[in-house]
Design a protein around this motif. Structure first.
Motif, mmCIF file in Angstrom:
data_model
loop_
_atom_site.group_PDB
_atom_site.id
_atom_site.type_symbol
_atom_site.label_atom_id
_atom_site.label_comp_id
_atom_site.label_asym_id
_atom_site.label_seq_id
_atom_site.Cartn_x
_atom_site.Cartn_y
_atom_site.Cartn_z
ATOM 1 N N CYS A 196 0.851 -1.197 0.000
ATOM 2 C CA CYS A 196 0.000 0.000 0.000
ATOM 3 C C CYS A 196 0.881 1.241 0.000
ATOM 4 C CB CYS A 196 -0.908 0.061 1.234
ATOM 5 S SG CYS A 196 -2.100 -1.283 1.382
ATOM 6 N N ASP A 197 0.246 2.381 -0.230
ATOM 7 C CA ASP A 197 0.920 3.673 -0.100
ATOM 8 C C ASP A 197 -0.061 4.660 0.508
ATOM 9 O OD1 ASP A 197 3.664 3.473 -1.567
ATOM 10 O OD2 ASP A 197 2.230 2.475 -2.889
ATOM 11 N N THR A 198 0.399 5.407 1.521
ATOM 12 C CA THR A 198 -0.442 6.371 2.216
ATOM 13 C C THR A 198 0.349 7.656 2.409
ATOM 14 O OG1 THR A 198 -1.384 4.503 3.454
ATOM 15 C CG2 THR A 198 -1.951 6.701 4.218
ATOM 16 N N LEU A 199 -0.330 8.786 2.277
ATOM 17 C CA LEU A 199 0.322 10.067 2.524
ATOM 18 C C LEU A 199 -0.631 11.004 3.255
ATOM 19 C CD1 LEU A 199 -0.693 12.459 0.273
ATOM 20 C CD2 LEU A 199 0.397 10.810 -1.254
ATOM 21 N N VAL A 200 -0.039 11.971 3.944
ATOM 22 C CA VAL A 200 -0.809 12.973 4.662
ATOM 23 C C VAL A 200 -0.073 14.303 4.569
ATOM 24 C CG1 VAL A 200 0.287 12.575 6.917
ATOM 25 C CG2 VAL A 200 -2.066 13.423 6.820
ATOM 26 N N LEU A 201 -0.818 15.400 4.502
ATOM 27 C CA LEU A 201 -0.204 16.719 4.554
ATOM 28 C C LEU A 201 -1.185 17.716 5.151
ATOM 29 C CD1 LEU A 201 -0.235 18.593 1.160
ATOM 30 C CD2 LEU A 201 -1.232 16.320 1.346
ATOM 31 N N ARG A 202 -0.610 18.628 5.919
ATOM 32 C CA ARG A 202 -1.375 19.735 6.495
ATOM 33 C C ARG A 202 -1.156 20.954 5.616
ATOM 34 N NH1 ARG A 202 -4.291 20.554 9.968
ATOM 35 N NH2 ARG A 202 -3.151 22.131 11.142
ATOM 36 N N SER A 203 -2.246 21.589 5.187
ATOM 37 C CA SER A 203 -2.125 22.698 4.246
ATOM 38 C C SER A 203 -3.327 23.619 4.371
ATOM 39 C CB SER A 203 -2.047 22.153 2.809
ATOM 40 O OG SER A 203 -2.104 23.179 1.854
ATOM 41 N N ASP A 204 -3.060 24.927 4.504
ATOM 42 C CA ASP A 204 -4.096 25.949 4.455
ATOM 43 C C ASP A 204 -5.227 25.661 5.451
ATOM 44 O OD1 ASP A 204 -5.109 28.340 3.437
ATOM 45 O OD2 ASP A 204 -6.338 27.321 1.939
ATOM 46 N N GLY A 205 -4.867 25.262 6.667
ATOM 47 C CA GLY A 205 -5.845 25.043 7.714
ATOM 48 C C GLY A 205 -6.596 23.734 7.640
ATOM 49 N N GLU B 272 3.826 16.829 9.674
ATOM 50 C CA GLU B 272 3.079 17.776 8.847
ATOM 51 C C GLU B 272 2.883 17.231 7.437
ATOM 52 O OE1 GLU B 272 1.816 21.085 9.492
ATOM 53 O OE2 GLU B 272 1.984 20.347 11.552
ATOM 54 N N ARG B 273 3.927 16.645 6.868
ATOM 55 C CA ARG B 273 3.874 16.014 5.543
ATOM 56 C C ARG B 273 4.661 14.712 5.636
ATOM 57 N NH1 ARG B 273 3.793 20.369 0.626
ATOM 58 N NH2 ARG B 273 2.402 21.886 1.610
ATOM 59 N N TRP B 274 3.987 13.612 5.344
ATOM 60 C CA TRP B 274 4.649 12.318 5.515
ATOM 61 C C TRP B 274 4.027 11.300 4.578
ATOM 62 C CZ3 TRP B 274 8.717 12.356 8.837
ATOM 63 C CH2 TRP B 274 9.348 11.133 9.138
ATOM 64 N N ALA B 275 4.822 10.335 4.185
ATOM 65 C CA ALA B 275 4.339 9.213 3.383
ATOM 66 C C ALA B 275 4.874 7.932 3.966
ATOM 67 C CB ALA B 275 4.778 9.358 1.922
ATOM 68 N N ILE B 276 4.075 6.877 3.909
ATOM 69 C CA ILE B 276 4.529 5.559 4.338
ATOM 70 C C ILE B 276 4.215 4.545 3.250
ATOM 71 C CG2 ILE B 276 4.402 5.989 6.823
ATOM 72 C CD1 ILE B 276 1.694 4.569 6.879
ATOM 73 N N SER B 277 5.023 3.506 3.208
ATOM 74 C CA SER B 277 4.802 2.390 2.305
ATOM 75 C C SER B 277 5.028 1.124 3.131
ATOM 76 C CB SER B 277 5.721 2.493 1.093
ATOM 77 O OG SER B 277 5.387 1.519 0.137
ATOM 78 N N ASN B 278 5.690 0.129 2.579
ATOM 79 C CA ASN B 278 5.808 -1.149 3.273
ATOM 80 C C ASN B 278 7.164 -1.341 3.925
ATOM 81 O OD1 ASN B 278 3.974 -1.846 0.550
ATOM 82 N ND2 ASN B 278 3.083 -2.325 2.532
ATOM 83 N N ALA B 279 7.667 -0.273 4.539
ATOM 84 C CA ALA B 279 8.907 -0.329 5.313
ATOM 85 C C ALA B 279 8.810 0.708 6.419
ATOM 86 C CB ALA B 279 10.116 -0.052 4.419
ATOM 87 N N LEU B 280 9.484 0.472 7.522
ATOM 88 C CA LEU B 280 9.475 1.419 8.631
ATOM 89 C C LEU B 280 10.208 2.703 8.231
ATOM 90 C CD1 LEU B 280 10.231 -1.045 11.580
ATOM 91 C CD2 LEU B 280 8.007 -0.131 10.893
#
Length: 414
Positions: free
Chosen positions: A2-11, A171-179
């Motif tokens: 899988c691939d997941t990402l998150v980011l905080r932007s403009d409130g 604040e901005r991060w991505a994860i895949s199948n490794a720590l």
């Protein structure tokens, strides 16, 4: 994978995930109502029966149809979570415990904030452990989990190895199948370094590094985990301050430099297509969420392969996402996912059909996503437009009976 990402932007906080599972493994979107005053003492998860809570939030879950938990989801309070398989030195090889997907659903049902969700997962992890067969057909597939957990105010990455864990506010991060966590984390298991020494994962010399202590080596390399994460990290690094839905859609559809020639793919793509023995997974569902303090807004495919699928609006309002959602007890054969497989598999067998399909959702998808920025939505109209698009492509796909490539069929039957 899988691939997941998150980011905080403009409130606001943006969350996006591709769920990669086995070919032809059905995954449906379900919406469960809030529960108040439940008298049930226990709940049966995929493998374990554990104590139940009387109060639970309404949730929208993207769920492999055969299990209790979910790959990703959002609750009515604006908490979003996605999990990733990680193959650590402490992965439970025998027995059954809570699957990472069970922990994800339990956290969404029970937590009102990202920080509360992190506490729910870690408390249950330490009490019950994680593990058990996690594959649809491949019951030898077992893994630990990492998570991205977000709400309108903050986001956390949580990574685990057995019953041990570490977490960092991001604040901005991505994860895949490794720590991904090393020396720098904000929260962790009690006496984490002592446990790592006792279990033979760290020699006690130098600064403790979570990923180096616990991560596996071979499976993350085969899965292309670090290269896939790098694609999303590059997106996050160059993403403008003001993000929109289409930017996240493009990120989830990324094939890197390999383009749309599936025979050239090598597990290093965010939009994953199953291939040879070494490429047994494909993207079977995709979800994007914007968390900004109001009712959560989402866009989801509800179908395989985001590069071939159309993202549609989804929410908690009555009637929202009617064409995407399946009743919890309905046969999976009645889901949008199952119906779209005719289209998906035709596209795998017919490059010309696949190119037309990719080009055929742009104008409508842009209109559907733009609706998510309005205060009120005409949910029946949005559902009708999406349904007409799906019906048209389903009819076209049935005009010629073509089988997917042999390598895809072998993975689907394995």
């Amino acid at each position: 994978m899988c691939d997941t990402l998150v980011l905080r932007s403009d409130g606001a906080t943006w969350f996006a995930k591709n769920s990669d599972r086995e070919p032809a493994e059905p995954q449906r979107l379900i919406r469960l109502p809030a529960v108040h005053g439940d008298r049930a003492a226990t709940v049966r998860t995929t493998y374990l029966e554990i104590p139940q809570t009387a109060e639970r939030h309404a949730v929208i879950l993207s769920q492999p149809a055969w299990l209790w938990g979910a790959e990703m989801g959002v609750n009515e309070r604006g908490v979003a979570i996605g999990n990733e398989a990680v193959f650590t030195r402490l992965t439970l090889r025998e027995g059954e415990a809570l699957l990472g997907m069970d922990l994800l659903r339990l956290a969404l049902e029970r937590a009102s904030t990202a920080r509360e969700a992190l506490a729910v997962i870690t408390e249950l992890l330490e009490r019950h452990g994680q593990g058990g067969p996690a594959g649809y057909r491949n019951k030898r597939m077992r893994y630990d989990n990492s998570y991205l957990i977000a709400d309108p105010q903050e986001a956390w990455v949580l990574e685990t190895a057995g019953r041990l864990w570490a977490a960092k506010k991001v604040e901005r991060w991505a994860i895949s199948n490794a720590l991904t966590l090393g020396h720098d984390y904000d929260l962790a298991s009690a006496n984490l370094e002592d446990h790592a020494c006792r279990l033979g994962c760290w020699n006690g010399r130098g600064d403790f590094h979570f990923a180096r202590a616990f991560d596996g080596r071979v499976l993350p390399w085969i899965a292309g985990a670090r290269q896939r994460r790098q694609l999303n990290q590059e997106f996050l690094a160059h993403c403008p301050a003001k993000v929109d839905w289409l930017a996240l859609v493009v990120a989830l559809r990324s094939h890197g430099h390999r383009g749309h020639r599936l025979s050239r793919h090598d597990n290093r793509q965010v939009c994953l297509h199953a291939g040879s023995f070494w490429r047994p997974s494909q993207t079977t569902a995709s979800l994007i969420a914007r968390l900004d303090g109001g009712s959560p807004r989402m866009a989801a495919t509800g179908t395989s392969a985001p590069c071939l699928s159309m993202f549609q609006p989804l929410g908690f309002e009555p009637g929202a996402g009617a064409g995407l959602l399946s009743p919890e007890e309905a046969p999976v054969e009645e889901s949008l996912w199952w119906r779209f497989e005719t289209v998906h598999q035709r596209a795998l067998a017919d490059p010309g059909f696949a190119d037309a399909l990719r080009a055929g959702h742009g104008w409508l998808e842009t209109e559907l996503l733009a609706a998510l920025d309005r205060r009120t939505l005409d949910w029946p109209r949005l559902a009708a437009e999406a349904q007409a698009w799906h019906d048209a492509w389903h009819q076209l796909a049935q005009q010629e009976a073509l089988r997917p490539p042999r390598w895809w069929r072998l993975n689907a039957a394995r």
